[in-house]
Design a protein around this motif. Structure first.
Motif, PDB file in Angstrom:
ATOM      1  N   MET A 190       0.841  -1.195   0.000  1.00  0.00           N
ATOM      2  CA  MET A 190       0.000   0.000   0.000  1.00  0.00           C
ATOM      3  C   MET A 190       0.877   1.247   0.000  1.00  0.00           C
ATOM      4  N   THR A 191       0.457   2.249  -0.807  1.00  0.00           N
ATOM      5  CA  THR A 191       1.213   3.496  -0.897  1.00  0.00           C
ATOM      6  C   THR A 191       0.367   4.654  -0.366  1.00  0.00           C
ATOM      7  N   ILE A 192       1.003   5.824  -0.286  1.00  0.00           N
ATOM      8  CA  ILE A 192       0.283   7.024   0.148  1.00  0.00           C
ATOM      9  C   ILE A 192      -0.866   7.325  -0.811  1.00  0.00           C
ATOM     10  N   LYS A 193      -0.656   7.064  -2.094  1.00  0.00           N
ATOM     11  CA  LYS A 193      -1.715   7.299  -3.070  1.00  0.00           C
ATOM     12  C   LYS A 193      -2.922   6.404  -2.788  1.00  0.00           C
ATOM     13  N   ASP A 194      -2.670   5.149  -2.410  1.00  0.00           N
ATOM     14  CA  ASP A 194      -3.759   4.230  -2.078  1.00  0.00           C
ATOM     15  C   ASP A 194      -4.538   4.729  -0.861  1.00  0.00           C
ATOM     16  N   ILE A 195      -3.810   5.200   0.158  1.00  0.00           N
ATOM     17  CA  ILE A 195      -4.470   5.719   1.355  1.00  0.00           C
ATOM     18  C   ILE A 195      -5.314   6.923   1.016  1.00  0.00           C
ATOM     19  N   ALA A 196      -4.763   7.818   0.155  1.00  0.00           N
ATOM     20  CA  ALA A 196      -5.503   9.018  -0.243  1.00  0.00           C
ATOM     21  C   ALA A 196      -6.798   8.646  -0.965  1.00  0.00           C
ATOM     22  N   LYS A 197      -6.730   7.658  -1.849  1.00  0.00           N
ATOM     23  CA  LYS A 197      -7.916   7.249  -2.599  1.00  0.00           C
ATOM     24  C   LYS A 197      -8.976   6.651  -1.683  1.00  0.00           C
ATOM     25  N   LEU A 198      -8.547   5.780  -0.744  1.00  0.00           N
ATOM     26  CA  LEU A 198      -9.499   5.114   0.142  1.00  0.00           C
ATOM     27  C   LEU A 198     -10.119   6.067   1.164  1.00  0.00           C
ATOM     28  N   SER A 199      -9.375   7.082   1.545  1.00  0.00           N
ATOM     29  CA  SER A 199      -9.902   8.007   2.551  1.00  0.00           C
ATOM     30  C   SER A 199     -10.545   9.241   1.942  1.00  0.00           C
ATOM     31  N   GLY A 200     -10.461   9.387   0.612  1.00  0.00           N
ATOM     32  CA  GLY A 200     -11.117  10.499  -0.066  1.00  0.00           C
ATOM     33  C   GLY A 200     -10.459  11.843   0.158  1.00  0.00           C
ATOM     34  N   VAL A 201      -9.141  11.837   0.338  1.00  0.00           N
ATOM     35  CA  VAL A 201      -8.412  13.100   0.511  1.00  0.00           C
ATOM     36  C   VAL A 201      -7.245  13.114  -0.462  1.00  0.00           C
ATOM     37  N   GLY A 202      -6.553  14.248  -0.513  1.00  0.00           N
ATOM     38  CA  GLY A 202      -5.406  14.366  -1.387  1.00  0.00           C
ATOM     39  C   GLY A 202      -4.160  13.722  -0.799  1.00  0.00           C
ATOM     40  N   VAL A 203      -3.181  13.436  -1.687  1.00  0.00           N
ATOM     41  CA  VAL A 203      -1.921  12.836  -1.247  1.00  0.00           C
ATOM     42  C   VAL A 203      -1.211  13.741  -0.246  1.00  0.00           C
ATOM     43  N   SER A 204      -1.256  15.045  -0.478  1.00  0.00           N
ATOM     44  CA  SER A 204      -0.581  15.986   0.427  1.00  0.00           C
ATOM     45  C   SER A 204      -1.202  15.941   1.823  1.00  0.00           C
ATOM     46  N   THR A 205      -2.512  15.725   1.890  1.00  0.00           N
ATOM     47  CA  THR A 205      -3.185  15.624   3.202  1.00  0.00           C
ATOM     48  C   THR A 205      -2.702  14.384   3.955  1.00  0.00           C
ATOM     49  N   VAL A 206      -2.584  13.266   3.242  1.00  0.00           N
ATOM     50  CA  VAL A 206      -2.069  12.049   3.881  1.00  0.00           C
ATOM     51  C   VAL A 206      -0.653  12.273   4.410  1.00  0.00           C
ATOM     52  N   SER A 207       0.157  12.951   3.605  1.00  0.00           N
ATOM     53  CA  SER A 207       1.534  13.233   4.015  1.00  0.00           C
ATOM     54  C   SER A 207       1.571  14.076   5.281  1.00  0.00           C
ATOM     55  N   ARG A 208       0.669  15.076   5.340  1.00  0.00           N
ATOM     56  CA  ARG A 208       0.636  15.936   6.533  1.00  0.00           C
ATOM     57  C   ARG A 208       0.193  15.145   7.762  1.00  0.00           C
ATOM     58  N   VAL A 209      -0.743  14.211   7.590  1.00  0.00           N
ATOM     59  CA  VAL A 209      -1.181  13.380   8.716  1.00  0.00           C
ATOM     60  C   VAL A 209      -0.036  12.491   9.191  1.00  0.00           C
ATOM     61  N   LEU A 210       0.680  11.885   8.242  1.00  0.00           N
ATOM     62  CA  LEU A 210       1.791  11.001   8.599  1.00  0.00           C
ATOM     63  C   LEU A 210       2.894  11.744   9.339  1.00  0.00           C
ATOM     64  N   ASN A 211       3.044  13.021   9.032  1.00  0.00           N
ATOM     65  CA  ASN A 211       4.070  13.835   9.688  1.00  0.00           C
ATOM     66  C   ASN A 211       3.515  14.618  10.872  1.00  0.00           C
ATOM     67  N   ASP A 212       2.254  14.297  11.240  1.00  0.00           N
ATOM     68  CA  ASP A 212       1.603  14.923  12.390  1.00  0.00           C
ATOM     69  C   ASP A 212       1.582  16.439  12.293  1.00  0.00           C
ATOM     70  N   ARG A 213       1.289  16.937  11.106  1.00  0.00           N
ATOM     71  CA  ARG A 213       1.194  18.378  10.896  1.00  0.00           C
ATOM     72  C   ARG A 213      -0.150  18.878  11.411  1.00  0.00           C
TER      73      ARG A 213
END
Length: 299
Positions: free
Chosen positions: A1-24
């Protein structure tokens, strides 16, 4: 699974997933919730090694632990790691033998891991400015100081108990129990040892106790076998001590064995006091009298 897969399944953008992973902080609570649910459902683990390749700044702090057989360090390491984790840092740890150079080890780690800082858990007492010039990041000495080195106090940071004061209190406590012949098996010469010896001799002088040179023995921290041998020597003296103060609890257990082998009992024939307050001190019989350090606070 990649960040793109997470973004698609959660209905958000890739940048949003990245910010969550980095606890922004710049992510809505709803988006954060959806991303975290997908991560949990699919047991996703971020590729930290890949992320570190694109970072311009590391989030890593190094921990160098001197003395690989030291049970006293367990809770300190746990507290350090917990606090670093809460602050958003990653801890990398190296364990070295008692005779190894922690500064050189730290310098190598600093360059390999692009560290933001270093913690030395256990170490020497006599660093020189030239030796510390190898380090290019802030560092903290934990459980000891550099009081006997050539450094200006403003050039280093340390977190430790007041070893001289605590040794003073330990001897005072023994004297209150009626002990006049007190032996001290100390560890190898470090700042901790020098401070404890100062406290030991100061208290004995104040109390008017004449301590024979043979009562003060050099052992090795956390070496039960070595301290057992020193205990046997003390027990062989024509006038043996009534109490032995050990450098740490683990070493005191070696003293327990030597005393038992000599056919003596604790505390009827001789008393023992340890140092640190590790778990083992509470499970031996009789329970070891010891001075407990606040390991979580130190960490």
């Amino acid at each position: 699974m990649t960040i793109k897969d997470i973004a698609k399944l959660s209905g958000v953008g890739v940048s949003t997933v990245s910010r969550v992973l980095n606890d922004r902080p710049d992510v809505s609570e709803e988006s954060r919730r959806r991303v975290l649910e997908v991560i949990a459902e699919h047991n996703y683990l971020p590729n930290n090694s890949a992320r570190s390749l694109v970072r311009t700044k590391s989030d890593t702090v190094g921990l160098v632990v001197r003395g690989v057989q030291n049970p006293f360090y367990t809770d300190i390491i746990r507290a350090i790691e917990h606090k670093l984790d809460l602050a958003g840092y990653t801890m990398v740890m190296r364990q070295i033998a008692s005779g190894d150079d922690e500064v050189k080890c730290g310098a190598v780690m600093e360059r390999e891991k692009r560290l933001q800082g270093l913690i030395f858990l256990g170490g020497r007492s006599d660093y020189s400015p030239a030796e510390l010039a190898l380090l290019n990041v802030p560092f903290v000495c934990c459980t000891y100081t550099n009081a006997y080195g050539t450094l200006d106090p403003s050039k280093y940071s340390s977190v430790s108990i007041a070893d001289e004061q605590e040794a003073y209190r330990a001897v005072m406590e023994l004297a209150k129990k009626g002990h006049r012949r007190i032996a001290f098996i100390h560890g190898e010469r470090t700042a901790v040892t020098e401070n404890r010896l100062a406290g030991f001799y100061k208290t004995c002088a104040e109390l008017g106790l004449e301590i024979p040179d043979a009562y003060v023995r050099e052992g090795v921290y956390h070496d039960a076998d070595r301290c057992a041998e020193e205990t046997k020597f003390l027990l062989s003296l024509p006038q043996r001590p009534t109490c032995i103060l050990f450098p740490d609890d683990f070493s005191a257990l070696g003293g327990y064995n030597a005393i038992a082998e000599a056919g003596l009992s604790i505390p009827d024939d001789i008393s023992v006091m340890g140092y640190d307050g590790i778990y083992l001190s509470r499970v031996v019989k009789p329970e070891l009298v010891t001075y407990q350090q606040d390991t979580t606070m130190l960490g």
